[in-house]
Design a protein around this motif. Structure first.
Motif, short mmCIF file in Angstrom:
data_model
loop_
_atom_site.label_atom_id
_atom_site.label_comp_id
_atom_site.label_asym_id
_atom_site.label_seq_id
_atom_site.Cartn_x
_atom_site.Cartn_y
_atom_site.Cartn_z
N MET A 239 0.81 -1.21 0.00
CA MET A 239 0.00 0.00 0.00
C MET A 239 0.85 1.27 0.00
SD MET A 239 -3.22 -0.11 -0.23
CE MET A 239 -3.64 1.46 0.50
N GLU A 240 0.51 2.17 -0.86
CA GLU A 240 1.19 3.47 -0.90
C GLU A 240 0.12 4.52 -1.19
OE1 GLU A 240 5.49 4.92 -2.66
OE2 GLU A 240 4.27 3.54 -3.79
N GLY A 241 0.02 5.51 -0.35
CA GLY A 241 -1.01 6.54 -0.56
C GLY A 241 -2.39 6.00 -0.29
N LEU A 242 -3.38 6.58 -1.01
CA LEU A 242 -4.78 6.19 -0.80
C LEU A 242 -5.05 4.82 -1.40
CD1 LEU A 242 -7.12 9.24 -1.57
CD2 LEU A 242 -6.61 8.22 0.63
N GLY A 243 -5.83 4.01 -0.69
CA GLY A 243 -6.21 2.70 -1.22
C GLY A 243 -7.42 2.83 -2.14
N ALA A 244 -7.98 1.65 -2.49
CA ALA A 244 -9.12 1.66 -3.42
C ALA A 244 -10.40 2.14 -2.76
CB ALA A 244 -9.32 0.26 -3.99
N ALA A 245 -10.49 1.96 -1.44
CA ALA A 245 -11.76 2.23 -0.76
C ALA A 245 -11.87 3.65 -0.21
CB ALA A 245 -11.95 1.23 0.38
N GLU A 246 -10.74 4.30 0.02
CA GLU A 246 -10.78 5.59 0.74
C GLU A 246 -11.51 6.68 -0.04
OE1 GLU A 246 -8.33 3.57 0.90
OE2 GLU A 246 -7.85 3.32 3.03
N PHE A 247 -11.22 6.79 -1.32
CA PHE A 247 -11.83 7.87 -2.11
C PHE A 247 -13.36 7.70 -2.19
CE2 PHE A 247 -13.12 9.93 -6.10
CZ PHE A 247 -12.76 11.23 -5.79
N PRO A 248 -13.86 6.47 -2.55
CA PRO A 248 -15.33 6.33 -2.54
C PRO A 248 -15.94 6.63 -1.18
CG PRO A 248 -14.30 4.43 -3.59
CD PRO A 248 -13.20 5.26 -3.02
N ARG A 249 -15.23 6.25 -0.09
CA ARG A 249 -15.76 6.55 1.26
C ARG A 249 -15.89 8.05 1.46
NH1 ARG A 249 -11.99 2.27 4.37
NH2 ARG A 249 -13.15 0.43 3.74
N LEU A 250 -14.85 8.78 1.02
CA LEU A 250 -14.86 10.24 1.16
C LEU A 250 -16.06 10.84 0.40
CD1 LEU A 250 -13.19 12.75 2.09
CD2 LEU A 250 -12.09 12.69 -0.14
N VAL A 251 -16.27 10.34 -0.82
CA VAL A 251 -17.38 10.86 -1.64
C VAL A 251 -18.73 10.52 -0.98
CG1 VAL A 251 -18.45 10.85 -3.93
CG2 VAL A 251 -15.99 10.63 -3.73
N CYS A 252 -18.83 9.29 -0.43
CA CYS A 252 -20.07 8.90 0.25
C CYS A 252 -20.36 9.83 1.42
CB CYS A 252 -19.96 7.46 0.77
SG CYS A 252 -20.00 6.25 -0.53
N LEU A 253 -19.32 10.16 2.17
CA LEU A 253 -19.51 11.05 3.32
C LEU A 253 -19.95 12.44 2.86
CD1 LEU A 253 -16.50 10.03 5.61
CD2 LEU A 253 -18.93 9.54 5.95
N ILE A 254 -19.39 12.89 1.74
CA ILE A 254 -19.79 14.20 1.20
C ILE A 254 -21.28 14.16 0.80
CG2 ILE A 254 -19.47 15.82 -0.73
CD1 ILE A 254 -16.45 15.10 -0.58
N ILE A 255 -21.69 13.07 0.13
CA ILE A 255 -23.11 12.95 -0.29
C ILE A 255 -24.01 12.93 0.96
CG2 ILE A 255 -24.82 11.47 -1.46
CD1 ILE A 255 -22.56 10.54 -3.31
N LEU A 256 -23.55 12.20 1.98
CA LEU A 256 -24.32 12.11 3.22
C LEU A 256 -24.48 13.50 3.84
CD1 LEU A 256 -25.64 10.04 5.11
CD2 LEU A 256 -23.48 9.90 6.35
#
Lengths: 499, 159
Positions: free
Chosen positions: B41-58
């Protein structure tokens, strides 16, 4: 200069000229059809262009984009039903002129002002796009992240009149852009085991579904009545007196349209409305507005066509769509393997100048066609919806299927069609969703790269990038200022009442 | 336009609730993504960005919920029955396609939906449908060499 001449030379290719002519005719036709916008048509035509050379495909789509804005004014003037949303401002004065028996003059002024606005913006594009791309050549991932976020924040002003809903739609688009295999880790995301989703959500299926099928279902609800066409005299080329009267409006509209177009996300409709307001503000004949002012036709028409060239500047130079329609064109380019951005000017300058040349040609062509055959195109608005919209669905099915020859994409299109209908029903607009879908990959990619570059010193890293900081600041002000202003106004109101 | 009664939850608040539920579901689904070994792992993983977007939508959904009082909502006209029938025809198009193939299904669709939309002149419907289908056949099958699904009927007739 060599690339410029090379691009212009593409107009010597009969096939390119044929496609520009076809695009212009299709653009005016669909522009004149109330309900079918330029963006819907470009989404429908996208699959046709995938097998073509990028130059030809861009020339074709660019011509539709240019001509649809003008086509919209024909029905705006004669039927009071703008064929394209960007012609809504034209209907305000144009229809009044037609009722007075001056439809020919209104259409003539509309064609001439549109062409002047369009050509002006293409000239600006030829000068500004390479300069902008040269400036952007030194942009790194942090600057691109800031730019993409700025573009997304501009979505607040696109589509519906509720900025919050527009931002939610844009965020949904960004989330949809994460579907498929993550390129940095190879991990599948939200594919649910469907092979068709491993490459991500098909742009073509999403675009056709949201714009064409969603619109068809919405039109079924509206059940539009049959439009009535006003009688018109032959289209008249404006004389010296009309030109003298509208000179200021045309140039004001052209400059406003180009500037509004350059701003990411805002498009021709916003340009036309601002153009109309400013034309009225600066007019010496303010009393004529609302009663069929020819300046009120010239200003917004110059503005909405100038916005087309303006929108192409950030689209081609930075890869940030200037409007919903350019987002679709951008999506088409990405599907073809062409990634717009600063490097395009050094790697494929001929392609870019060919696009500029074709847009220039399209502006001249619709002027000629508009002056000669506006009466004929106006008749198109009389095609019954019962024949038109089922044919749109048929084209949507074949378009979605054709991109990958996959029935999965047709199902996806249907799903997006239902989503598009629900969106319209509850006051959301599909345009910001498309912007989010197109910009999503850029946001994620540049965010990941920025974090890798800065390592543990993220804050210090961004602090050392002035361009990114300025863009972040503009984004924050743009997002926070309107609600803060509203809140302050609400707080002041009770105080004022108490006094 | 008439205004909605304030007692209702309101269209926008329903939309906000649905969006919040969608964002939370999408957030939850990120935990089903394959994980990468920590050493790679280096930097953001596959799940972090979608999680961030989900939180923004929420977060935006919460804002939408509180910024949309039902009393300020306009009452929408009811969905016309024609829309439901058109939607049914669109969905019915898929099994029909599987049965008789894409080209015949594309021919029948405008006739049926055109009739639903109020066109009573059958010859006009047939002529328009023929024109569209022939254009599609010429352009996509003859020029672009697309292979359109033949359906069960096509398989039976042409193998």
């Amino acid at each position: 200069m060599e690339a410029f001449l090379g691009g212009m030379a593409s107009l010597g290719d009969p096939f390119v000229v044929f496609m520009i002519l076809a695009g212009t005719l299709i653009g005016i036709t669909v522009g004149a059809l109330p309900g079918i916008s330029g963006s819907t048509t470009i989404a429908l035509m996208l699959p046709l262009t995938l097998g073509l050379d990028p130059v030809v495909s861009l020339a074709f789509l660019g011509s539709i984009y240019c001509a649809a804005n003008f086509g919209g004014s024909i029905t705006a003037i004669l039927v009071n039903a703008p064929g394209d949303p960007s012609a809504s401002a034209t209907a305000l004065e144009g229809y009044k002129m037609a009722e007075r028996g001056e439809a020919g003059m209104a259409l003539g002024m509309s064609a001439v002002a549109s062409a002047i606005g369009g050509i002006f913006s293409v000239v600006v594009m030829i000068i500004a796009a390479p300069l902008l791309s040269r400036a952007a050549y030194n942009f790194g991932p942090p600057e691109y992240l800031a730019l993409a976020l700025f573009g997304l924040s501009m979505c607040a002003a696109v589509g519906s009149d509720n900025p919050l809903k527009n931002l939610i739609a844009a965020a949904l688009g960004v989330l949809l852009a994460t579907v498929g295999i993550d390129l940095t880790t190879g991990v599948e995301r939200y594919t649910f085991g469907f092979y068709d989703l491993t490459d991500g959500v098909s742009f073509v299926a999403a675009l056709i579904g949201l714009f064409a099928v969603g619109e068809m279902l919405d039109q079924a609800t509206q059940q539009m009545g049959k439009p009535t066409l006003l009688k018109m005299d032959a289209v008249r080329v404006p004389g010296r007196a009309e030109f003298r009267k509208c000179n200021r409006s045309i140039w004001l509209g052209s400059v406003i349209g180009t500037l509004v177009g350059v701003l990411p996300a805002l498009g021709a409709t916003a340009a036309a409305l601002i153009g109309y307001n400013e034309t009225r503000r600066w007019s010496k004949h303010k009393h004529e507005f609302g009663h069929g002012s020819i300046e009120g036709v010239a200003g917004p028409e110059a503005a909405n066509n100038a916005a087309v060239g303006g929108c192409m500047v950030p689209t081609l130079a930075l890869g940030i769509p200037g409007s919903a329609t350019t987002a679709i064109i951008l999506a088409g380019l990405i599907v073809q393997g062409v990634r717009p951005g600063p490097h395009l000017f050094t790697e494929q300058p001929t392609l870019l100048y060919a696009v500029f040349a074709s847009m220039l040609a399209a502006n001249i062509l619709y002027l000629v066609i508009g002056l000669g055959a506006a009466k004929l195109f106006a008749r198109i608005s009389l095609i019954p919806a019962s024949l038109l919209w089922p044919a749109v669905f048929v084209l949507s099915v074949i378009g979605a299927y054709g991109a990958n020859q996959s029935m999965g994409d047709v199902w996806l299109m249907m799903g997006f069609g239902i989503l598009g209908f629900l969106f319209r029903r509850i006051g959301f607009s599909p345009a910001p969703l498309i912007m989010g879908l197109v910009l999503g990959a850029m946001v994620e990619e540049s965010l990941k790269q920025s974090l890798l570059i800065f390592g543990d010193g993220v804050v210090a890293g961004f602090a050392g990038r002035p361009i990114a900081l300025v863009l972040f600041a503009i984004t924050a002000v743009g997002l926070l200022a309107p609600p803060a202003y509203r809140l302050l106004s609400r707080m002041r109101q009770p105080q004022a009442r108490e006094v | 336009m008439s205004m909605a009664t304030p007692r209702r939850l309101g269209r926008d608040r329903w939309a906000a609730l649905c969006l919040a539920a969608f964002a939370m579901t999408a957030f939850g689904l990120t935990f089903t993504f394959d994980s990468m070994p920590a050493s790679l792992m280096e930097g953001l993983g596959a799940a972090e960005f979608p999680r961030l977007v989900c939180l923004i939508i929420l977060a935006l959904s919460v804002f939408l919920f509180f910024a949309s009082p039902p009393s300020e909502e306009e009452v929408l006209p009811e969905v016309h029955s024609c829309t439901w029938w058109t939607l049914a025809a669109c969905l019915g198009f898929f099994p029909l396609l599987g049965l008789i193939g894409m080209l015949p299904a594309l021919f029948l669709f405008p006739v049926i939906v055109g009739r639903l939309w109020g066109e009573r002149r059958i010859m006009v419907l047939l002529a328009s449908s023929t024109l569209v289908t022939v254009t599609i056949w010429l352009l996509f099958v003859r020029v672009f060499r697309f292979t359109l699904p033949g359906g069960l009927l096509g398989d039976l007739l042409f193998g």
